[in-house]
Design a protein around this motif. Structure first.
Motif, PDB file in Angstrom:
ATOM      1  N   LEU A 101      19.357  64.544  36.685  1.00 22.54           N
ATOM      2  CA  LEU A 101      19.494  65.654  35.728  1.00 22.54           C
ATOM      3  C   LEU A 101      20.863  65.549  35.062  1.00 22.54           C
ATOM      4  CD1 LEU A 101      17.858  68.585  37.744  1.00 22.54           C
ATOM      5  CD2 LEU A 101      16.816  67.043  36.066  1.00 22.54           C
ATOM      6  N   ALA A 102      20.946  64.657  34.097  1.00 22.32           N
ATOM      7  CA  ALA A 102      22.238  64.271  33.523  1.00 22.32           C
ATOM      8  C   ALA A 102      22.917  65.387  32.752  1.00 22.32           C
ATOM      9  CB  ALA A 102      22.042  63.061  32.604  1.00 22.32           C
ATOM     10  N   CYS A 103      22.147  66.298  32.164  1.00 19.49           N
ATOM     11  CA  CYS A 103      22.765  67.326  31.322  1.00 19.49           C
ATOM     12  C   CYS A 103      23.426  68.443  32.120  1.00 19.49           C
ATOM     13  CB  CYS A 103      21.742  67.910  30.355  1.00 19.49           C
ATOM     14  SG  CYS A 103      21.354  66.791  28.995  1.00 19.49           S
ATOM     15  N   SER A 104      23.268  68.437  33.431  1.00 15.90           N
ATOM     16  CA  SER A 104      24.011  69.411  34.245  1.00 15.90           C
ATOM     17  C   SER A 104      25.490  69.061  34.284  1.00 15.90           C
ATOM     18  CB  SER A 104      23.469  69.438  35.681  1.00 15.90           C
ATOM     19  OG  SER A 104      22.125  69.834  35.697  1.00 15.90           O
ATOM     20  N   LYS A 105      25.799  67.850  33.882  1.00 18.04           N
ATOM     21  CA  LYS A 105      27.174  67.374  33.970  1.00 18.04           C
ATOM     22  C   LYS A 105      27.936  67.664  32.684  1.00 18.04           C
ATOM     23  CE  LYS A 105      26.306  65.840  38.019  1.00 18.04           C
ATOM     24  NZ  LYS A 105      26.829  66.600  39.180  1.00 18.04           N
ATOM     25  N   THR A 106      29.166  68.109  32.817  1.00 16.76           N
ATOM     26  CA  THR A 106      30.059  68.328  31.680  1.00 16.76           C
ATOM     27  C   THR A 106      31.308  67.477  31.880  1.00 16.76           C
ATOM     28  OG1 THR A 106      31.331  70.164  32.637  1.00 16.76           O
ATOM     29  CG2 THR A 106      29.244  70.706  31.556  1.00 16.76           C
ATOM     30  N   CYS A 107      32.182  67.507  30.894  1.00 21.99           N
ATOM     31  CA  CYS A 107      33.398  66.699  30.999  1.00 21.99           C
ATOM     32  C   CYS A 107      34.316  67.178  32.113  1.00 21.99           C
ATOM     33  CB  CYS A 107      34.145  66.713  29.668  1.00 21.99           C
ATOM     34  SG  CYS A 107      34.705  68.355  29.142  1.00 21.99           S
ATOM     35  N   LEU A 108      34.101  68.387  32.611  1.00 21.51           N
ATOM     36  CA  LEU A 108      34.998  68.938  33.636  1.00 21.51           C
ATOM     37  C   LEU A 108      34.433  68.857  35.046  1.00 21.51           C
ATOM     38  CD1 LEU A 108      36.375  72.116  31.807  1.00 21.51           C
ATOM     39  CD2 LEU A 108      37.351  69.820  31.917  1.00 21.51           C
ATOM     40  N   ASN A 109      33.168  68.459  35.194  1.00 20.09           N
ATOM     41  CA  ASN A 109      32.604  68.460  36.548  1.00 20.09           C
ATOM     42  C   ASN A 109      31.898  67.155  36.914  1.00 20.09           C
ATOM     43  OD1 ASN A 109      30.114  68.468  35.283  1.00 20.09           O
ATOM     44  ND2 ASN A 109      29.574  70.549  35.857  1.00 20.09           N
ATOM     45  N   TYR A 169      54.496  67.555  29.801  1.00 22.05           N
ATOM     46  CA  TYR A 169      53.567  68.687  29.765  1.00 22.05           C
ATOM     47  C   TYR A 169      52.866  68.812  28.414  1.00 22.05           C
ATOM     48  CZ  TYR A 169      56.786  71.461  26.899  1.00 22.05           C
ATOM     49  OH  TYR A 169      57.566  71.931  25.877  1.00 22.05           O
ATOM     50  N   ARG A 170      53.492  68.276  27.371  1.00 23.44           N
ATOM     51  CA  ARG A 170      52.904  68.403  26.034  1.00 23.44           C
ATOM     52  C   ARG A 170      51.586  67.644  25.895  1.00 23.44           C
ATOM     53  NH1 ARG A 170      58.383  67.309  22.451  1.00 23.44           N
ATOM     54  NH2 ARG A 170      59.578  69.131  23.167  1.00 23.44           N
ATOM     55  N   TYR A 171      51.335  66.692  26.768  1.00 23.88           N
ATOM     56  CA  TYR A 171      50.136  65.873  26.637  1.00 23.88           C
ATOM     57  C   TYR A 171      49.013  66.293  27.583  1.00 23.88           C
ATOM     58  CZ  TYR A 171      52.491  62.757  23.436  1.00 23.88           C
ATOM     59  OH  TYR A 171      53.134  62.247  22.327  1.00 23.88           O
ATOM     60  N   VAL A 172      49.196  67.375  28.305  1.00 26.37           N
ATOM     61  CA  VAL A 172      48.114  67.855  29.179  1.00 26.37           C
ATOM     62  C   VAL A 172      46.896  68.217  28.334  1.00 26.37           C
ATOM     63  CG1 VAL A 172      47.408  69.674  30.776  1.00 26.37           C
ATOM     64  CG2 VAL A 172      49.673  68.646  30.995  1.00 26.37           C
ATOM     65  N   ASN A 173      47.102  69.042  27.311  1.00 32.23           N
ATOM     66  CA  ASN A 173      45.989  69.467  26.453  1.00 32.23           C
ATOM     67  C   ASN A 173      45.324  68.282  25.771  1.00 32.23           C
ATOM     68  OD1 ASN A 173      46.871  71.942  27.193  1.00 32.23           O
ATOM     69  ND2 ASN A 173      47.420  72.654  25.150  1.00 32.23           N
ATOM     70  N   GLN A 174      46.128  67.404  25.213  1.00 37.02           N
ATOM     71  CA  GLN A 174      45.588  66.276  24.462  1.00 37.02           C
ATOM     72  C   GLN A 174      44.773  65.351  25.357  1.00 37.02           C
ATOM     73  OE1 GLN A 174      46.113  65.740  20.957  1.00 37.02           O
ATOM     74  NE2 GLN A 174      44.355  64.432  21.404  1.00 37.02           N
ATOM     75  N   LEU A 175      45.243  65.143  26.563  1.00 39.50           N
ATOM     76  CA  LEU A 175      44.556  64.249  27.484  1.00 39.50           C
ATOM     77  C   LEU A 175      43.181  64.805  27.859  1.00 39.50           C
ATOM     78  CD1 LEU A 175      44.898  61.613  29.075  1.00 39.50           C
ATOM     79  CD2 LEU A 175      45.878  62.948  30.933  1.00 39.50           C
ATOM     80  N   ILE A 176      43.128  66.085  28.198  1.00 42.67           N
ATOM     81  CA  ILE A 176      41.849  66.694  28.566  1.00 42.67           C
ATOM     82  C   ILE A 176      40.922  66.752  27.362  1.00 42.67           C
ATOM     83  CG2 ILE A 176      40.771  68.805  29.429  1.00 42.67           C
ATOM     84  CD1 ILE A 176      43.360  69.261  31.034  1.00 42.67           C
ATOM     85  N   GLN A 177      41.483  67.033  26.201  1.00 36.36           N
ATOM     86  CA  GLN A 177      40.683  67.055  24.980  1.00 36.36           C
ATOM     87  C   GLN A 177      40.027  65.691  24.747  1.00 36.36           C
ATOM     88  OE1 GLN A 177      42.866  68.066  21.445  1.00 36.36           O
ATOM     89  NE2 GLN A 177      41.413  67.043  20.109  1.00 36.36           N
ATOM     90  N   ASN A 178      40.780  64.621  24.911  1.00 37.70           N
ATOM     91  CA  ASN A 178      40.231  63.281  24.698  1.00 37.70           C
ATOM     92  C   ASN A 178      39.164  62.937  25.733  1.00 37.70           C
ATOM     93  OD1 ASN A 178      42.103  63.206  22.680  1.00 37.70           O
ATOM     94  ND2 ASN A 178      43.135  61.355  23.363  1.00 37.70           N
ATOM     95  N   ILE A 179      39.387  63.363  26.973  1.00 36.25           N
ATOM     96  CA  ILE A 179      38.387  63.116  28.011  1.00 36.25           C
ATOM     97  C   ILE A 179      37.078  63.810  27.662  1.00 36.25           C
ATOM     98  CG2 ILE A 179      37.796  63.631  30.413  1.00 36.25           C
ATOM     99  CD1 ILE A 179      40.749  63.137  31.121  1.00 36.25           C
ATOM    100  N   CYS A 180      37.166  65.057  27.185  1.00 38.04           N
ATOM    101  CA  CYS A 180      35.954  65.816  26.853  1.00 38.04           C
ATOM    102  C   CYS A 180      35.290  65.288  25.590  1.00 38.04           C
ATOM    103  CB  CYS A 180      36.291  67.297  26.692  1.00 38.04           C
ATOM    104  SG  CYS A 180      36.638  68.124  28.264  1.00 38.04           S
ATOM    105  N   THR A 181      36.078  64.905  24.606  1.00 42.48           N
ATOM    106  CA  THR A 181      35.502  64.355  23.382  1.00 42.48           C
ATOM    107  C   THR A 181      34.740  63.073  23.681  1.00 42.48           C
ATOM    108  OG1 THR A 181      37.284  65.302  22.039  1.00 42.48           O
ATOM    109  CG2 THR A 181      36.037  63.484  21.077  1.00 42.48           C
ATOM    110  N   GLU A 182      35.320  62.224  24.507  1.00 47.33           N
ATOM    111  CA  GLU A 182      34.668  60.970  24.874  1.00 47.33           C
ATOM    112  C   GLU A 182      33.388  61.233  25.660  1.00 47.33           C
ATOM    113  OE1 GLU A 182      36.334  56.711  26.260  1.00 47.33           O
ATOM    114  OE2 GLU A 182      36.834  58.367  27.585  1.00 47.33           O
ATOM    115  N   PHE A 183      33.421  62.233  26.536  1.00 48.99           N
ATOM    116  CA  PHE A 183      32.233  62.568  27.328  1.00 48.99           C
ATOM    117  C   PHE A 183      31.103  63.053  26.429  1.00 48.99           C
ATOM    118  CE2 PHE A 183      29.492  65.401  29.689  1.00 48.99           C
ATOM    119  CZ  PHE A 183      29.283  64.735  30.886  1.00 48.99           C
TER     120      PHE A 183
END
Length: 767
Positions: A573-581, A747-761
């Motif tokens: 069930l692949a759609c249960s997965k999000t970029c954060l879990n 600390y300035r790149y925390v947001n950008q890093l997570i954003q890129n991980i989610c965009t790629e996902f």
């Protein structure tokens, strides 16, 4: 000529002449002062009005999170409507969205630019992506800060800055103000870290929350908490507070004009029926209402069936009062930030919102269950069936559909520790027959299915999917959180509306969509299909696993077991997965002598700030860490800690090692000790932090990691070599490698890093 002299002499010798002269002088002086003051006041007023015209201009790439001011007016330049200026959310936007492109998405300005009003609000549990005004916004499970955009007119009583303060010490040069020192920025960063760390650990316990507008130095920003109630007629929903109106059931039923069936919608034989179907459905609903009330021993008043078909109840977080708002007819204006700030987001599953059921069904007051089954514990899913109630299906085939659903319920093994099942019937509009918590065993569920009456109408599948996404999988309706959300759509022929956008939003919310299509369009009928290939546009993946085509309603019973087997295959069930879990994240940390003890603690804080944004458990995202110098040390593996707090505590306990810098060997070590033990269904993400050039080669170990499916991000500090950072990073390197001049700026790149991980996902192919 001489006749006036005696008069002048007599006036000069008059006893009151001196007094009169003095009075005249005083009056003249007062009048002169009055004119002077009036002129000065006018000039001051002009200057004051002129001062209000100073509006700072911002660039297209400026994100709301970079601006410290809680509320401000700014001017956007032309040309901000571009995909490179990313936007996250709809109406409410995540703070790392482009401010100007968000304003275009919301319709406040267009691509020519203009003035906008921005208000910071609290973080949000979910941001819904959409396509609006030529801008595609993306979805995001949650973020710590949000903002609202409205027309660039100042609010009464609020003073707006003519110079914006940036977290990176950047200011707009309209008026000169003292810039913040580096110590001030560090203090702000530490305070922000302290505030968010406490929130992150409690994230799992938060059921829902109101948007809180960030305070500004004026009482005008305080909003009174109100409890609007329902009305079925509104003239100006952006300004009028709805009031409850009581209308007889008959009047509510006939309020909406009857919809005619378009010619392209397939109509089958209706079977023998002497009563008009619409009238029969109303009578049947009323009869069930009376029976339910008598069975409970209550004197229950009828609830509306059709008028309330677009109502949802929202539980207020602070006031504890219930708020109702029409879902379809009551749309808030995008330029009304006060309403948006009070509104609770309802699209994300997991918020504690009440579902009215959208009909007078028994789920509003479910009767006590006589028997509760544990159910099939190998199939713990929360399941919603969308059953086709359109006129095209006919009465006979509707009965076959109910028999099929009853057989599925029996085969699933419904129970509190296994699968739970609810049903939504759709036609012109969807309505909940019963939700997940109404029945907890297969027998009661089958009996309830037999009593469902056909509602009629068109086959608006897209509208039904949107309804389920926003209203069905809620805690109040029995959603369990830890169980995958599954929707099975049964459709006769083809939908009469578009499904692609509603399906995309549902998938991004973590809902697995299956389609069971019965008697699909013949070759001669395909010209009538509104959305060709609608199944592939809707299902979770296009591999064929999520779709079943049945040639005839009379052979529907043959797919009971194949369907049950698929919805219970939780690993697929692949759609249960999000970029954060759905990731195994391994941090590879440089512990060489050049880092130093103080900077090493800063690196650990950076690692903790990233980790706490993810949903951590043994079945969700897992965290591991390696520290390296000349040698390597496994600080903790993916399976060591299964809670967020345990992971954060483990990061805090990592001790500084000190030594040389062998980054290539560290990448190979992490591949062997961490990622070789990653779960097959997890995305393998490596985040490497280093402050210098490696003593060994990094390109070959990095290439081997990439070939084994590791997505690598490299963060360089101070003396790190740019060519090595690019070699370590996955393609494209510019989205996977970052560089900062000193550790305090990590600390300035925390947001950008997570954003890129989610965009790629979110950009993964669906095949």
């Amino acid at each position: 000529m001489y006749s006036s002299f005696p008069f002048q002499r007599s006036l000069a010798t008059h006893p009151d002449f001196a007094l009169l002269t003095m009075k005249a002088t005083v009056i003249a002086t007062f009048f002169g002062v009055f004119l002077t003051c009036t002129y000065t006041a006018k000039e001051a007023t002009k200057k004051t009005k002129k001062a209000k015209l100073y509006v700072p201009q911002i660039d297209c790439d400026v994100k709301a999170g970079k601006i410290i001011n809680p509320e401000f007016i700014a001017k956007c330049p032309p040309g901000c409507q571009d995909v490179k200026y990313r936007v996250y959310g709809t109406d409410i936007y995540a703070s790392f969205s482009s401010v100007c492109n968000a304003a275009i998405h919301s319709g406040i300005i267009d691509n020519t630019g203009g003035k906008i009003l921005v208000q910071k609000v609290a973080g949000h549990s979910g941001y819904r992506g959409s396509f609006s005004n030529g801008v595609r916004s993306l979805s995001l499970p949650r973020w710590r800060e949000s903002f609202l955009v409205s027309e660039g007119k100042p609010r009464k009583g609020v003073t707006y800055p003519s110079t914006l303060e940036y977290s990176s010490s950047k200011t707009t040069a309209v008026k000169s103000e003292p810039k913040k020192t580096e110590e001030d920025l560090k203090g702000m960063k530490i305070a922000d870290t302290a505030n968010t760390s406490g929130k992150a650990s409690d994230q799992g316990d938060i059921v829902h929350k109101e948007y809180q507008t960030t305070p500004v130095p004026t009482p005008a920003t305080q909003m009174a908490t109100t409890t609007p109630t329902l009305t079925t007629t509104m003239t100006d929903p952006s300004t009028t507070v709805p009031q409850l109106t009581t209308t007889p059931a008959a009047a509510r039923t006939t309020a909406a004009p009857a919809k005619t069936r378009p010619g392209l919608h397939r109509v089958r034989d209706m079977g023998s029926s002497s009563v008009h179907p619409a009238y029969a459905s109303v009578v049947a609903a009323a009869a069930r209402q009376v029976q339910a009330a008598q069975g409970r021993g209550q004197n229950t008043a009828f609830r509306g069936t059709s008028t309330f078909a677009s109502i949802r109840n929202i539980l207020q977080h602070n006031a504890g009062a219930q708020r109702q708002e029409p879902f379809a007819t009551f749309q808030r204006a995008a330029s009304s930030p006060v309403h948006l700030a009070m509104e609770i987001d309802s699209w994300k599953p997991g918020l504690s919102l009440f579902d009215t059921g959208f009909s007078s069904k028994e789920e509003l007051n479910p009767k006590p269950l006589e028997s509760i089954s544990q159910g099939n514990q190998n199939c713990k899913v929360d399941l919603s069936f969308l059953m086709d109630g359109s006129w095209s299906i006919g009465k006979r085939r509707f009965q076959l559909q109910k028999r099929f659903l009853g057989n599925v319920a029996q085969a699933l093994g419904i129970g509190s520790a296994g699968p739970l099942m609810g049903i939504v019937q759709y036609g012109d509009d969807p309505s909940t027959e019963f939700n997940l918590k109404t029945y907890a065993n297969s027998k009661d569920l089958r009996n309830a299915i037999e009593k469902i009456q056909q509602k009629g109408g068109l086959s608006n599948v897209g509208k039904a999917l949107s309804f389920v996404n926003k209203n069905f999988f809620l805690d109040a309706n029995g959603n369990r959180g830890g169980a995958p959300n599954v929707v099975v759509v049964i459709v006769d022929g083809w939908p009469t509306d578009r499904v692609e956008e509603a399906s995309r939003l549902a998938r991004e919310s973590g809902i697995n969509i299956f389609f069971v299509t019965v008697e699909g369009a013949a070759q001669s009928e395909k010209q009538n299909v509104i959305e060709p290939d609608f199944v592939d546009k809707a299902v979770c993946r296009t591999s064929g696993f999520y779709s079943i085509n049945v040639p005839s309603w009379f052979s529907l019973h043959k797919v009971v077991q194949p369907l049950v087997k698929r919805v219970c295959d939780i690993d697929r069930l692949a759609c249960s997965k999000t970029c954060l879990n759905a990731a195994d994240i391994g941090f590879v940390i440089d512990g060489s002598s050049s880092v130093g003890t103080g900077n090493f603690r800063t690196v650990l804080q950076f690692v903790a700030n990233i980790s706490k944004e993810f949903e951590i458990s043994d079945t969700d995202t897992r965290i591991g860490a390696v520290q390296y110098t000349y040698e390597q040390r496994l600080e903790f593996s993916f399976d060591k800690y299964s809670t967020k707090q345990d992971v954060l505590n483990a990061i805090k306990r990592i001790s500084y090692w000190s030594g040389g810098t062998s980054t290539g060997a560290a990448i190979s070590y992490a591949s062997e000790q961490l990622f070789s033990k990653s779960k097959p269904n997890k995305r393998k993400i490596m985040i490497l932090i280093t402050d210098g050039r490696s003593y060994d080669d990094v390109s070959l170990p990095a290439m081997a990691a990439h070939q084994n499916g590791v997505i690598a991000y490299s963060i360089g500090v101070a003396w790190a070599a740019p060519d090595e950072l690019e070699a370590i990073a996955s393609d494209p390197a510019k989205e996977h490698s970052f560089f900062v001049d000193e550790f305090d700026n990590l600390y300035r790149y925390v947001n950008q890093l997570i954003q890129n991980i989610c965009t790629e996902f979110n950009s993964q192919p669906r095949n």
